[in-house]
Design an enzyme around this catalytic site. Structure first.
Site, mmCIF file in Angstrom:
data_model
loop_
_atom_site.group_PDB
_atom_site.id
_atom_site.type_symbol
_atom_site.label_atom_id
_atom_site.label_comp_id
_atom_site.label_asym_id
_atom_site.label_seq_id
_atom_site.Cartn_x
_atom_site.Cartn_y
_atom_site.Cartn_z
ATOM 1 N N GLY A 11 -5.128 -7.288 5.712
ATOM 2 C CA GLY A 11 -4.080 -6.581 4.860
ATOM 3 C C GLY A 11 -3.212 -5.832 5.884
ATOM 4 N N GLN A 12 -2.093 -5.263 5.279
ATOM 5 C CA GLN A 12 -0.926 -4.620 6.067
ATOM 6 C C GLN A 12 -1.559 -3.540 7.072
ATOM 7 O OE1 GLN A 12 1.663 -1.902 4.267
ATOM 8 N NE2 GLN A 12 3.229 -2.255 5.761
ATOM 9 N N TYR A 142 -3.016 2.044 -10.233
ATOM 10 C CA TYR A 142 -3.325 2.154 -9.149
ATOM 11 C C TYR A 142 -3.617 3.701 -8.948
ATOM 12 C CZ TYR A 142 -2.335 2.431 -3.772
ATOM 13 O OH TYR A 142 -2.481 2.732 -2.508
ATOM 14 N N ILE A 172 3.920 2.984 3.719
ATOM 15 C CA ILE A 172 3.697 2.424 5.219
ATOM 16 C C ILE A 172 4.795 1.526 5.532
ATOM 17 C CG2 ILE A 172 2.005 1.514 7.077
ATOM 18 C CD1 ILE A 172 1.533 4.494 5.701
HETATM 19 N N1 SER Z 1 2.350 1.844 -0.637
HETATM 20 C C1 SER Z 1 1.721 1.850 -2.153
HETATM 21 C C2 SER Z 1 2.280 1.217 -3.200
HETATM 22 O O1 SER Z 1 3.728 0.970 -3.218
HETATM 23 C C3 SER Z 1 1.449 3.433 -2.394
HETATM 24 O O2 SER Z 1 0.385 3.877 -1.731
HETATM 25 O O3 SER Z 1 1.786 0.918 -3.932
#
Ligand code: SER
Length: 321
Positions: A11-12, A142, A172
């Site tokens: 992943g990223q 999430y 990020i």
């Molecule tokens: N980068 C993530 C998202 O946008 C946030 O932790 O879901």
């Protein structure tokens, strides 16, 4: 040398963490794993295993095969995809965490890193300089998994002495591996489109301000936290972490300094509501005090770096084709 298993290494963040940990501890001490061969740079960079983060036995077999003592659990379903598949997000994000915490509780491994997120906050949280300890009523699946995960990390540390450490990552931003299914992904897509098309149609509105961080800082923070003496890691739920805040409009201004005819348009979609529920800026003074966290990249420095790297990348792929 630690013996490390990275779950979600394609992943990223997992991919860049894999490369950095190999540099630090030697390729033979870093075992990358994911559910498929999704990132050939990672797969071909050393030891790679297929591991489903929801399969307790697969993780345990890998631990025993390589004498693993440390796990970085980087597999997760992010905010935007999680809204489409709520139960899948819950299952993946929670089952994987319980497997790893239980393996640590039962002494198969010694140390755990598990990322949390600004998504733990919600519309009732103070949005500016959001404190470490504050109201947390996340409205995404999430965010709920990350908030409840934080409580379990703290519980396993207090109750069973598990050495689990965590950061609430902001969005990020990176150029090597694309993120997948997040609300902050626009800040990665925009740079690719700036180079390829000189135009980006943003799925968030012009003035949506969010906390963000360049990948190099996120990787440094992760490794600094994991290397800190245990007594310095005072927070075992998850640390607030910050570097910069920007809006789609301000990132496009930063890009225009390099590509003057770059254009941004705005077509907010369902992700706007998610972004509106998150903080604009984060108070990360606990991380700065407890284990000396310092960021290096602001918006302009990150933009210069990413555009330079992407120009090379796209030029190289043109020359090679
Ligand atoms: N980068 C993530 C998202 O946008 C946030 O932790 O879901």
């Amino acid at each position: 040398m630690p013996k490390v298993l990275i779950i979600g290494a394609c992943g990223q963040i997992g991919s860049e963490l894999t490369f950095k940990l190999k540099d630090l501890y030697g390729s033979e001490n870093i075992i990358a794993s994911d559910i498929g061969y999704h990132n050939l740079d990672v797969v071909n960079s050393g030891i790679f295993e297929i591991v489903d983060a929801q399969d307790y036995n697969a993780i345990k077999i890998c631990i025993e095969k390589y004498n693993i003592d440390t796990i970085y659990l980087m597999a997760a379903m992010l905010s935007a995809t999680g809204e489409k598949y709520p139960m899948k997000a819950w299952d993946l994000n929670m089952n994987s965490l319980f497997h790893v915490l239980n393996l640590a509780k039962d002494k198969f491994i010694k140390h755990v890193f598990w990322p949390s997120s600004i998504a733990v906050f919600g519309p009732t949280t103070p949005t500016v300089n959001t404190p470490q300890h504050t109201i947390m009523e996340p409205t995404t699946v999430y965010g709920i998994t990350k908030q409840v995960g934080e409580r379990w990390c703290d519980y396993y540390h207090k109750k069973y002495g598990v050495d689990v450490r965590s950061l609430r990552y902001p969005g990020i931003v990176s150029w090597k591996t694309m993120p997948g299914g997040g609300t902050t992904d626009y800040a990665v897509e925009i740079y690719h489109q700036a180079i390829l098309d000189k135009h980006y149609d943003c799925f968030l509105s012009r003035n949506t301000e969010l906390p963000m961080m360049y990948m190099d800082d996120a990787i440094d923070a992760t490794i600094n936290l994991m290397q800190a003496p245990s007594e310095d890691v005072k927070i075992r739920s998850s640390y607030n972490l910050a570097a910069m805040n920007f809006t789609p409009s301000s990132i496009s201004e930063a890009i225009k300094k390099h590509i003057p005819d770059f254009k941004i348009t705005y077509s907010p979609d369902f992700r706007q509501q998610i972004a509106d529920s998150w903080p604009k800026s984060i108070d990360d003074s606990s991380a700065r005090t407890d284990w000396n966290w310092k960021h290096k990249f602001d918006l302009d420095k990150m933009t210069t770096e990413i555009l330079t790297q992407l120009r090379h990348k796209y030029n190289d792929s043109k020359t090679n084709s």
